[in-house]
Design a protein around this motif. Structure first.
Motif, mmCIF file in Angstrom:
data_model
loop_
_atom_site.group_PDB
_atom_site.id
_atom_site.type_symbol
_atom_site.label_atom_id
_atom_site.label_comp_id
_atom_site.label_asym_id
_atom_site.label_seq_id
_atom_site.Cartn_x
_atom_site.Cartn_y
_atom_site.Cartn_z
ATOM 1 N N PRO A 133 0.840 -1.207 0.000
ATOM 2 C CA PRO A 133 0.000 0.000 0.000
ATOM 3 C C PRO A 133 0.874 1.256 0.000
ATOM 4 O O PRO A 133 1.943 1.283 0.591
ATOM 5 C CB PRO A 133 -0.781 -0.114 1.325
ATOM 6 C CG PRO A 133 -0.701 -1.555 1.707
ATOM 7 C CD PRO A 133 0.597 -2.062 1.152
ATOM 8 N N GLY A 134 0.402 2.275 -0.693
ATOM 9 C CA GLY A 134 1.122 3.545 -0.711
ATOM 10 C C GLY A 134 2.182 3.659 -1.790
ATOM 11 O O GLY A 134 2.752 4.727 -1.973
ATOM 12 N N LEU A 135 2.450 2.584 -2.520
ATOM 13 C CA LEU A 135 3.439 2.631 -3.595
ATOM 14 C C LEU A 135 2.904 3.478 -4.743
ATOM 15 O O LEU A 135 1.717 3.403 -5.079
ATOM 16 C CB LEU A 135 3.737 1.215 -4.081
ATOM 17 C CG LEU A 135 4.799 1.066 -5.163
ATOM 18 C CD1 LEU A 135 6.178 1.405 -4.598
ATOM 19 C CD2 LEU A 135 4.809 -0.357 -5.698
ATOM 20 N N ASP A 136 3.764 4.276 -5.348
ATOM 21 C CA ASP A 136 3.366 5.088 -6.502
ATOM 22 C C ASP A 136 3.233 4.158 -7.711
ATOM 23 O O ASP A 136 4.202 3.906 -8.431
ATOM 24 C CB ASP A 136 4.402 6.179 -6.766
ATOM 25 C CG ASP A 136 4.000 7.118 -7.892
ATOM 26 O OD1 ASP A 136 3.042 6.818 -8.635
ATOM 27 O OD2 ASP A 136 4.679 8.152 -8.035
ATOM 28 N N LEU B 9 4.469 1.552 -12.959
ATOM 29 C CA LEU B 9 3.987 1.047 -14.249
ATOM 30 C C LEU B 9 4.729 1.690 -15.413
ATOM 31 O O LEU B 9 5.026 1.021 -16.407
ATOM 32 C CB LEU B 9 2.480 1.271 -14.382
ATOM 33 C CG LEU B 9 1.606 0.322 -13.582
ATOM 34 C CD1 LEU B 9 0.153 0.781 -13.619
ATOM 35 C CD2 LEU B 9 1.735 -1.093 -14.098
ATOM 36 N N THR B 10 5.051 2.965 -15.298
ATOM 37 C CA THR B 10 5.820 3.636 -16.351
ATOM 38 C C THR B 10 7.182 2.962 -16.524
ATOM 39 O O THR B 10 7.610 2.677 -17.642
ATOM 40 C CB THR B 10 5.996 5.128 -16.032
ATOM 41 O OG1 THR B 10 4.702 5.744 -15.995
ATOM 42 C CG2 THR B 10 6.860 5.817 -17.066
ATOM 43 N N ARG B 11 7.852 2.694 -15.409
ATOM 44 C CA ARG B 11 9.157 2.026 -15.472
ATOM 45 C C ARG B 11 9.011 0.594 -15.976
ATOM 46 O O ARG B 11 9.828 0.121 -16.767
ATOM 47 C CB ARG B 11 9.813 2.041 -14.093
ATOM 48 C CG ARG B 11 10.238 3.431 -13.686
ATOM 49 C CD ARG B 11 10.766 3.562 -12.275
ATOM 50 N NE ARG B 11 11.632 2.496 -11.860
ATOM 51 C CZ ARG B 11 11.679 2.024 -10.609
ATOM 52 N NH1 ARG B 11 10.900 2.528 -9.675
ATOM 53 N NH2 ARG B 11 12.508 1.064 -10.294
ATOM 54 N N ALA B 12 7.968 -0.096 -15.550
ATOM 55 C CA ALA B 12 7.761 -1.481 -15.971
ATOM 56 C C ALA B 12 7.439 -1.554 -17.462
ATOM 57 O O ALA B 12 7.937 -2.438 -18.167
ATOM 58 C CB ALA B 12 6.643 -2.111 -15.150
ATOM 59 N N LEU C 137 0.564 -4.293 -19.018
ATOM 60 C CA LEU C 137 0.742 -4.193 -17.572
ATOM 61 C C LEU C 137 -0.302 -3.255 -17.001
ATOM 62 O O LEU C 137 -0.569 -2.201 -17.575
ATOM 63 C CB LEU C 137 2.137 -3.655 -17.234
ATOM 64 C CG LEU C 137 3.313 -4.508 -17.674
ATOM 65 C CD1 LEU C 137 4.598 -3.700 -17.647
ATOM 66 C CD2 LEU C 137 3.433 -5.719 -16.774
ATOM 67 N N GLY C 138 -0.865 -3.639 -15.864
ATOM 68 C CA GLY C 138 -1.833 -2.788 -15.201
ATOM 69 C C GLY C 138 -1.887 -3.108 -13.725
ATOM 70 O O GLY C 138 -1.442 -4.164 -13.288
ATOM 71 N N ALA C 139 -2.431 -2.188 -12.967
ATOM 72 C CA ALA C 139 -2.564 -2.380 -11.526
ATOM 73 C C ALA C 139 -3.973 -2.003 -11.103
ATOM 74 O O ALA C 139 -4.531 -1.006 -11.561
ATOM 75 C CB ALA C 139 -1.541 -1.543 -10.764
ATOM 76 N N VAL C 140 -4.535 -2.841 -10.241
ATOM 77 C CA VAL C 140 -5.836 -2.589 -9.647
ATOM 78 C C VAL C 140 -5.664 -2.761 -8.151
ATOM 79 O O VAL C 140 -5.198 -3.815 -7.700
ATOM 80 C CB VAL C 140 -6.901 -3.565 -10.186
ATOM 81 C CG1 VAL C 140 -8.224 -3.345 -9.478
ATOM 82 C CG2 VAL C 140 -7.056 -3.428 -11.688
#
Length: 92
Positions: A20-23, A28-31, A45-48
């Motif tokens: 939690p709290g990770l930018d 995702l931009t770096r990944a 790549l995506g994050a939910v």
């Protein structure tokens, strides 16, 4: 022919929980920069919430493994604060 995979033979999924709290946008931009930038594969790549999902579609298991290994190397310090040290089992 290969049905349902846009003519590709290899697909793979990468799933990781994020602290939690990770930018997530910056991560995702770096990944996403890990993608080779050519037409040899598709990498999504995506994050939910706190879950990152990566999907690979291409023709090379070696390329999929390489991309996901690099993704893991990027995520490990960010997610658990440890240096990326690949498990020995990955060499078998």
């Amino acid at each position: 022919g290969v049905a349902g995979l846009r003519g590709h033979a290899v697909f793979a999924t990468f799933v990781a929980t994020l602290p939690p709290g990770l930018d997530q946008d910056a991560l995702l931009t770096r990944a996403r920069a890990l993608h080779p930038g050519d037409d040899t594969c598709l990498l999504g790549l995506g994050a939910v919430d706190d879950l990152l999902v990566g999907r690979y579609l291409g023709d090379s298991t070696e390329q999929a493994r390489s991309l996901f290994t690099e993704l893991w190397r990027l995520l490990r310090p960010e997610s658990i604060g440890r240096a990326p040290c690949p498990p020995r089992i990955w060499n078998t």
